[in-house]
Structures are given as C-alpha cells and as structure tokens.
Design an enzyme around this catalytic site. Sequence first.
Site, PDB file in Angstrom:
ATOM      1  N   LYS A  78       0.959  -1.105   0.143  1.00  0.00           N
ATOM      2  CA  LYS A  78       0.079  -0.055   0.203  1.00  0.00           C
ATOM      3  C   LYS A  78       0.875   1.180  -0.110  1.00  0.00           C
ATOM      4  CE  LYS A  78      -3.711   1.992   2.877  1.00  0.00           C
ATOM      5  NZ  LYS A  78      -4.613   1.709   4.006  1.00  0.00           N
ATOM      6  N   SER A 154      -9.447   1.655   3.941  1.00  0.00           N
ATOM      7  CA  SER A 154      -8.754   2.061   2.816  1.00  0.00           C
ATOM      8  C   SER A 154      -7.442   1.239   2.092  1.00  0.00           C
ATOM      9  CB  SER A 154      -7.859   3.135   3.821  1.00  0.00           C
ATOM     10  OG  SER A 154      -7.071   2.840   4.672  1.00  0.00           O
ATOM     11  N   SER A 178      -9.228  -0.750   7.970  1.00  0.00           N
ATOM     12  CA  SER A 178      -8.873  -0.564   6.764  1.00  0.00           C
ATOM     13  C   SER A 178      -8.261  -1.867   5.961  1.00  0.00           C
ATOM     14  CB  SER A 178      -7.630   0.536   6.475  1.00  0.00           C
ATOM     15  OG  SER A 178      -8.410   1.917   6.916  1.00  0.00           O
TER      16      SER A 178
END
Length: 467
Positions: A78, A154, A178
């Site tokens: 990420k 997220s 997330s």
Amino acid sequence: MSKLLTASEMVAAYSAGEISPVETTEAALRAIEERDGELDSYCLVDREAALADARASETRWREGNPIGWLDGVPASIKDMFLTRGWPTLRGSTCVEEDQSWDVDSPVTARMRENGLVVLGKTTTPELAWKGVTDSPLTGITRNPWNPALTPGGSSGGSAAAVAAGMGELSVGTDGGGSVRIPASFCGIVGLKPTHGRIPLYPASPFGALSHAGPMARSVYDVALMLDVLALPDHRDPAALPPAESVYREAVRRDVRGLIAAFSPTLGYVNVDPEVAAVVRAAVTALDEAGLRVEETDPGFTDPKEAFDVLWSTGAAQWLNTFPAGSEEKIDAGLRRVWQQGKTYSAADYLAANAERAALGILMGEFHSRYDVLITPTVPIPPFEAGHDVPPGSGLTEWPEWTPFTYPFNMTQQPAISVPAGFTTSGLPVGLQVVGPRHSDDLVLAVAKLLEDVCPWPTDRPAAPGPR
C-alpha cells in the site's frame, strides 16, 4: 473465471521446478495490464524491477537456496509505506513527489529481505482516512467482483489487486478497519494483528489505533506473510518482541472444543439480512465442526464518539504539518475531519484515550470466558463506488457503516476477516474473528477452521458484473 494459485501453492511449485518466479511475475503483470485500467488498484507498477527480482529469485530456487518461505511470490504494498526508490504519496496531491525516497519502512524491508517480488504500490484514499478507496490523486478504485461497486478501504487497492490475481499478497494499514473492510468486500483474507506485532516507521499520527496487516487469498498465506513481517525493528519503540512460535505452524492448531462467542450485532448494530444469514450459516458450520459457539454480546456500547476524537485529532496533527494551501486541495471529507480534530482539547483526547483503555479491559475480561469473538466483518454488502457512505442510507461518516471493525483498533486486539459466503447477487461477505491481545496464532487457527468448513472459490472474479 481462471484458477489462481495461493502463495504457498506457488512456492511448492517453485520447489518442484514446475513453474518459475519469472513466469508467475509475468502472469501478475499481464493481469495488471488486463484489469487495472478498470479497477485502479495500483498507483505505481515497476515492471523492470519486478522482473529483475523474479530472475534473481529464479536463480536462487534453481540453486536450491531460496531466502525465505515466500521467495519469488508476486506481491504489492500500500502507498502508505515508505519504499526506497519509489515515491510514497499517500493518495495526496499535497505530498511533493520530487524528493529523496531512500528509506524502506520495516514492512518493505522485510519483504525485500525475504525475496518477495514487489510489483508496485497500491492505491489508498488520501492519508488512508476512510473506509473506501478514492482520492484526489488516483481517482476511484473499484471492486473486482463488480466494478460499479467499491472494494472498501482504505486498503482497497491492495484487496482489489489480490482478489483479481494482480499479485498473490499485499500489505495494508488498518486504523479503523482498513484491512478487514476491503477483505470482506473483495472476498479475501485480511488480518489486523495485535498492535505492535508488525513494526511501523515512521510512527503513524493515528497512534494506538494504527496497525499494518497482511492480505491474501488464503489463511495459510496470511500466516506465512505474518512470519515475514512480525520481526522487531528498532525504529518502532512500540514493536513487540519476536513471537514464541511461527505462525505457519500455529495456523494448523486444532481449535475444536474451544469456546467462541458469536455476537451477530454487538448489541447495537443494524445488519443487512443477507449478510446476517451468510454469517450465521458460517457460524453454524463452525459449531458443527467442533468449535463450541455461544451467542452473546461482549457488553459495550458503541465507542464511536471516542474513536472520532482519536481519529480526527491524529488527522489534524498530521495535516497541520502540510504546506500552506493544502486545506483547499485535500479530499473534502478529510478536510472536515481536519477541522473537527482542531476543535478538541488535550482533555478531550485524554478522556477518549481513557475510554479506549476501559474498552480494552472489558474485552480482556470477556476473553477470560470466551476464547474468541465472532461477528460479521461489515454489516452491509459492497455499495456504489465513488461514495464515502452508501447512497440513500442517510449516513454521513464512514465509521457509521463499519461499526464491527473500529472498536478492535481501540482495544488493539488481533482481528481477521475471512470469506464466509456470497449474497444472492454474488457479492462476498466476510466473517470477523477477534481474539485477546497477543493471540494472533489463535485467531489464525480459528480462521483456518472456517476456511476448511466454508471453502472459497480459487477462481479470479469475472469482469464486468457480479459473480
């Protein structure tokens, strides 16, 4: 639909000489070319670096000298983790790309040291602030099972990439759900381990809420990844000492006879009927497999007000360091969080932190009676992409539609989302297993039992439209 290998199956095939890391890396890069224009799960792909790493791994396997349990497995990371040689823009137009990027985060460093082939970086909402994945920098990320829908967030870019076969593994961050939210929405496995189990650097402004977590298509792969990531790093003073056992072995522990509490609503959550039915059926299967399940609630009320204080003050502290003019450029929802965070005093923060600690004590007592807690991961199926909340729901903030996840960031407990089944329209539904702090091995073992009794398809989601 096309069958996908898990990371562990891939490594076994490397060892047997049946396939090579170069072949699997090329396949992952082809999948990115075919699908990522639609899904927007990657914000950076470094094809040449990935192939160079794959060739090096291929040589090690050919010589019988792999450097880790996941050597040569295609993976992603990420865009919240520092990566040497690549920018870390965190979904923001306010982060200057033209600067020195010469440091690896602990997560990135462990992946490189263990021979994983890092294909690139996955999309995140700006500063990973919400439960869906879109940002002013990268646009809207979409769900591989139905691109009209959100993958959650997220860590939605990571979840979409893994689900669509654009890399077997990924690592996300989880400050309020997330990792687990997109794992549920995309039909993969996502673990938020005990706080400090995976070191973080730089320190997250969200403090005690923040975790890093592995994401994969099987529980065993998540355990393998945790073995790679859960090593101390001197840059994180909150990092835990090494685990007493390896997770790749602990995941196979026999958990039949242990006592699980099943809380379908936590006592206060409205759950979509289809989600509720899928989760209840999976819990029944666990009970029939030998896990002793009792339906009960842990006994706390919704801690959202305290979570909001902790979350918004962390965001405000971070954004206050941004360049002048940033307030006009950032995501409108993040701007509201920034403004909200600036209204709280130190006393407000300390009171919220005290509530967080009290919740942790309550859950510690709860786990003296129950080995694990089982809940839905998210009370709703995936909804239309491009919205922070389900359209027409009357909700205004993302934590309102994900009340099963953020309480366990506050308590710092390990929690995992595992696929439990599909809605009638073919959308994935996740089940969450929560354990006492430091019981990552137990959570993985219960998750593995669920995976065994509720097998999940190994095929790549078809596109477009639901399965």
